[in-house]
Write an enzyme that holds these catalytic residues in place. Structure first.
Site, PDB file in Angstrom:
ATOM      1  N   HIS A   1       0.671  -0.995  -0.003  1.00  0.00           N
ATOM      2  CA  HIS A   1      -0.282   0.083   0.146  1.00  0.00           C
ATOM      3  C   HIS A   1       1.278   1.621  -0.251  1.00  0.00           C
ATOM      4  O   HIS A   1       0.457   2.197   0.009  1.00  0.00           O
ATOM      5  CB  HIS A   1      -1.454   0.230   1.120  1.00  0.00           C
ATOM      6  CG  HIS A   1      -0.334   0.274   2.618  1.00  0.00           C
ATOM      7  ND1 HIS A   1       0.154  -0.616   3.237  1.00  0.00           N
ATOM      8  CD2 HIS A   1      -0.001   1.266   3.010  1.00  0.00           C
ATOM      9  CE1 HIS A   1       0.334  -0.248   4.745  1.00  0.00           C
ATOM     10  NE2 HIS A   1      -0.009   0.992   4.315  1.00  0.00           N
TER      11      HIS A   1
ATOM     12  N   ASP B   1       0.140  -7.797   1.632  1.00  0.00           N
ATOM     13  CA  ASP B   1       0.601  -6.318   1.590  1.00  0.00           C
ATOM     14  C   ASP B   1       2.232  -6.145   1.866  1.00  0.00           C
ATOM     15  O   ASP B   1       2.692  -5.690   2.859  1.00  0.00           O
ATOM     16  CB  ASP B   1      -0.131  -5.228   3.211  1.00  0.00           C
ATOM     17  CG  ASP B   1       0.252  -3.783   3.141  1.00  0.00           C
ATOM     18  OD1 ASP B   1       0.340  -3.485   2.166  1.00  0.00           O
ATOM     19  OD2 ASP B   1      -0.076  -3.732   3.394  1.00  0.00           O
TER      20      ASP B   1
ATOM     21  N   SER C   1       4.066   3.155   7.325  1.00  0.00           N
ATOM     22  CA  SER C   1       4.199   2.339   6.940  1.00  0.00           C
ATOM     23  C   SER C   1       4.992   1.606   5.893  1.00  0.00           C
ATOM     24  O   SER C   1       5.714   2.528   5.845  1.00  0.00           O
ATOM     25  CB  SER C   1       2.396   1.981   6.009  1.00  0.00           C
ATOM     26  OG  SER C   1       1.791   1.974   6.616  1.00  0.00           O
TER      27      SER C   1
END
EC number: 3.4.21.-
Length: 258
Positions: free
Chosen positions: A65, A110, A204
């Site tokens: 992502h 992910d 992230s």
């Protein structure tokens, strides 16, 4: 609400899943300058938005992502305002996301592998972190780090990365906290049951390092961050070792484990 931890124009996009690329380490302290030598900072035209981990001189591992159209990666960064003498900047040459990833499920697979446009030179503040040789055990002490928000509700982004120690928890804790987290997702659950320490918006793609091994990639978590019964969820690196090693060896059509 699940928080996908990504920085995009300094906005937290609250979707059905909000990932962590905009989150910082909650409950941590400023990292020592030599404590995050494999940590990679991603920048686009609006500024910092994600992190990654250098796994050898030519490859970086991050969250899927965190994919972005145009971005650069900076290695050896501590302060975003003060240039380190050995800081290096690279562009992505190739990006690899699992070809069998379900595009309508942001939590599925992910993980993204990036080949750099030129090799990185190891230095005082730049050293790769190897892939794990074995999976982690519940109860392991894990190291988190990043330039994500250091406050759980009102976003506060630090100039330097923050670090903290958390524990690897049983998957059942995250299954209870996030009913939408499917059992087939290859993830790790990590945090502090009493709360107060967590990755957050802006973290992230960064690493979860358990007992010295690179075991996880920051994927998503709750908002506000740092909730004890809603710990952070991390992509389980060990389960993707074969996929990563195959791509590095030149087999770019290999699929990820289901």
């Amino acid at each position: 609400m699940v928080l996908i931890r990504v920085l995009a124009n300094l906005l937290i996009l609250q979707l059905s899943y909000a990932q962590k690329s905009s989150e910082l380490v909650i409950g941590g302290d400023e990292c020592n300058i030599n404590e995050h030598r494999s940590l990679v900072a991603f920048f686009n035209s609006t500024g910092f938005f994600c992190s990654g981990t250098l796994i050898n001189e030519e490859w970086v591992l991050t969250a899927a992502h965190c994919d972005n159209t145009n971005f650069q990666m900076k290695l050896g960064v501590h302060s975003k305002k003060v240039l380190n003498e050995d800081e290096q900047t690279r562009n992505p040459k190739e990006k690899f996301i699992c070809p069998n990833k379900k595009n309508d499920e942001v939590l599925d697979k992910d993980i993204m592998l990036i080949k750099l446009d030129s090799r990185v030179s190891n230095s005082e503040h730049i050293v790769p972190l190897s892939l794990p040789s074995s999976p982690p055990s519940v109860g392991s002490v894990c190291h988190i780090m990043g330039w994500g928000s250091i406050t759980p509700i009102k976003v506060t982004y630090p100039d330097v990365p923050y670090c903290a120690y958390i524990n690897l928890l049983d998957d059942a804790v995250c299954q209870a906290g996030y009913p939408e987290l499917l059992t087939e997702y290859r993830t790790l659950c990590a945090g502090i049951l009493e709360g107060g320490k967590d990755t957050c918006g802006g973290d992230s793609g960064g690493p979860l390092i358990c007992n010295g091994q690179f075991q996880g990639i920051v994927s998503f978590g709750a908002h506000p961050c740092g909730q004890g019964l809603k710990p952070g969820v991390y992509t389980k690196v060990f389960d993707y070792n074969h996929w990563i090693q195959s791509i590095i060896a030149g087999n770019t059509t290999v699929t990820c484990p289901q």
